[in-house]
Scaffold this active site. Structure first.
Site, PDB file in Angstrom:
ATOM      1  N   CYS A  62      -2.322   8.039   4.116  1.00 28.94           N
ATOM      2  CA  CYS A  62      -2.305   7.734   2.686  1.00 28.94           C
ATOM      3  C   CYS A  62      -3.638   8.076   2.044  1.00 28.94           C
ATOM      4  O   CYS A  62      -3.716   8.300   0.839  1.00 28.94           O
ATOM      5  CB  CYS A  62      -1.947   6.280   2.460  1.00 28.94           C
ATOM      6  SG  CYS A  62      -2.975   5.121   3.378  1.00 28.94           S
ATOM      7  N   GLU A  76       0.884  -1.169   0.000  1.00 29.75           N
ATOM      8  CA  GLU A  76       0.000   0.000   0.000  1.00 29.75           C
ATOM      9  C   GLU A  76       0.915   1.210   0.000  1.00 29.75           C
ATOM     10  O   GLU A  76       1.646   1.439   0.949  1.00 29.75           O
ATOM     11  CB  GLU A  76      -0.913  -0.046   1.237  1.00 29.75           C
ATOM     12  CG  GLU A  76      -2.103   0.893   1.127  1.00 29.75           C
ATOM     13  CD  GLU A  76      -1.772   2.287   1.605  1.00 29.75           C
ATOM     14  OE1 GLU A  76      -1.446   3.134   0.749  1.00 29.75           O
ATOM     15  OE2 GLU A  76      -1.808   2.521   2.813  1.00 29.75           O
TER      16      GLU A  76
END
Length: 511
Positions: free
Chosen positions: A313, A279
């Site tokens: 994120c 990720e």
């Protein structure tokens, strides 16, 4: 059944008192040395990693730094532990994880306090992360009970079964203090694998405290190992090791791609193709069309862009706004940013926003602010100071062109680029133009635009009339496309299958 954990209400006096008591416990431990944990043994090394408070630059403690020699010992130990843990009944593995969840809850304020000190989160952000950890543990136990049944097959005259089996040693480099390492550990442990944890050098103490709880929960020695260290010393080594079966990573695109490249190389003695779940961040956009509730949109944009200092994120770093509501939206976002700035301070003070994580992050973010000063007009913020801690004010930059650097490059800080568009189609085109595809949001009351965005907005997590952050386990399965990662949706049964192989078994029952 599964139920999401509830966050603590810190407006309640009892919770405030308990949190202050936890900070007192943390205070007594500051300056301590935290050893490696390899096969259940504490190992101290001469080389140390200094953990600093991002709010005050105070030394919080020293984590021992792992060498390649000790990393080899940890991987070998994890491999030996795997041989027993992989055949341990699921009932026992699940029991250990349920106990781990209880221990996390029992030590809740203490863990939250360490997270606040080491990461610069406020109390609510820290406890929200702890709740996510609890949700990961509990959801993975539930999912594994279902996966244990194997695949449903078509009946035949033969005995047939297709079952999930553990794969081996997992290595999870990571960069979020508690929930990411905890979720990765829980997934590996419940599926019968062993794991070698290399935490971020910015938050090694929170990781140590979690691994201690894994031991107390009865997870056997060697199943979970703790080896902080620099990427240059042991990063490539543990990724390329022939006994490593699986790498789980959260961090920058550059490091994630490097891990993927190195994991793809077959090392001498390696018998498998390694798996990588990565990720790797995003350049997330929130679109606001002409029919949107402007006040609600501004609140969602500011919260997504500036809470935890934009260091998520999933954080919004681009607001793409229709021209006829552009000025009104910009003004409204500035007002929301002012409210957050008015409550800026150290995490221990439970301020709305605090410091960024370290000096490198501070330098990178402030350099982008100066780029933005040239590419657009700063209408709020643009100020910063690292005199006492690493503080960057929430910054709103309007009149940014679609090809500008701050409209395309990940900043990972409290900097918002606002882009004007003349149509919803243009807004979608700009939203999709980056190499990332993690989160996105649309504020609209026009059904046609909502339906179009559902198909054409290419992100892993898409929201409507709400912010782009705060995904909740099993409510908003999380993971992105393209250079945002491999789209392994955390908290789901699909996520667990990354830690498992499928084995098909057939027995002829005829004489």
């Amino acid at each position: 059944g599964f139920k999401n954990a509830a966050e603590l209400d810190f407006t309640i006096d009892e919770n405030k008192v308990k949190m202050e008591e936890a900070f007192q416990l943390v205070e007594k431990e500051k300056g301590s040395v935290f050893p490696l944990i390899i096969n259940g043994e504490r190992v101290e090394t001469e080389k140390k990693i200094t953990s600093l408070s991002p709010a005050t630059k105070e030394v919080l403690g020293y984590a021992c730094s792992c060498s390649q020699e000790l990393a080899e010992k940890a991987i070998q130990g994890a491999n030996e532990a795997f041989k027993k843990w992989s055949v341990t009944p699921l009932e026992e593995r699940a029991r250990a994880l349920r106990k781990l969840a209880r221990l996390v809850e029992e030590n809740r304020y203490y863990i939250d306090a360490w997270n606040v000190e080491e990461s610069g989160k406020n109390w609510g952000e820290a406890d929200g992360e702890l709740c996510e950890l609890l949700d990961f543990i509990n959801s993975y136990v539930m999912h594994m009970n279902n996966l244990e049944k194997g695949l449903e097959l078509v009946p035949t005259d033969e005995y047939t079964k297709c079952i999930y089996i553990p794969i081996g040693v997992a290595v999870p480099p990571w960069n979020f203090p508690l929930s990411l390492i905890g979720g990765m550990v829980a997934a590996a442990v419940v599926t019968g694998n062993s794991i070698v944890c290399k935490p971020s050098s910015d938050s090694p103490i929170v990781a140590y405290k979690f691994v201690e709880l894994c031991e107390k929960a009865g997870i056997p020695a060697g199943v979970v190992n703790y080896i902080p260290g620099s990427g240059s010393d042991i990063g490539d080594f543990i990724v390329e090791h022939p006994l490593t079966r699986f790498i789980n990573f959260t961090g920058s695109k550059e490091i994630g791609c490097r891990i993927n490249e190195h994991a793809a190389k077959i090392s001498k003695g390696q018998k498998w193709i390694k798996r990588v779940v990565a990720e790797m961040g995003g350049k997330n956009a929130i679109i606001v069309d002409s029919s949107a509730n402007i006040k609600k949109a501004a609140q969602g944009i500011a919260s997504s862009a500036f809470t935890f200092q934009g260091q998520k994120c999933s954080a919004c770093s681009r607001a793409i706004v229709m021209s006829d509501v552009y000025d009104e939206l910009v003004d409204a976002v500035v007002e929301e940013a002012k409210k957050l700035k008015a409550d800026q301070g150290a995490g221990r003070d439970n301020a709305a926003i605090g410091p960024v994580i370290n000096q490198n992050a501070y330098n990178n973010i402030t350099s982008y602010i100066e780029v933005g000063r040239k590419e657009g007009t700063i209408v709020y913020g643009g100020t910063y100071s690292d005199e006492k801690g690493y503080f960057v004010d929430p910054t709103v930059i309007r009149d940014i062109k679609r090809d500008a650097r701050i409209a395309n490059e990940e900043i990972f800080g409290p900097v918002l680029a606002v882009i004007k568009v003349d149509s919803f189609d243009e807004a979608l085109d700009i939203a999709n133009q980056t190499e990332y595809g993690l989160t996105g949001s649309v504020y609209s009351e026009t059904r046609e635009n909502i339906m179009k965005a559902k198909v054409q907005f290419n992100v892993g997590n898409l929201y409507f009339n709400r912010k782009s952050t705060a995904a909740v386990v099993l409510q908003h399965p999380f993971g992105g496309f393209n250079m945002s990662g491999t789209d392994a949706k955390t908290g789901t049964s699909d996520y667990l299958t990354n830690f498992l192989n499928l084995k098909s078994i057939t027995e002829d029952l005829t004489d």
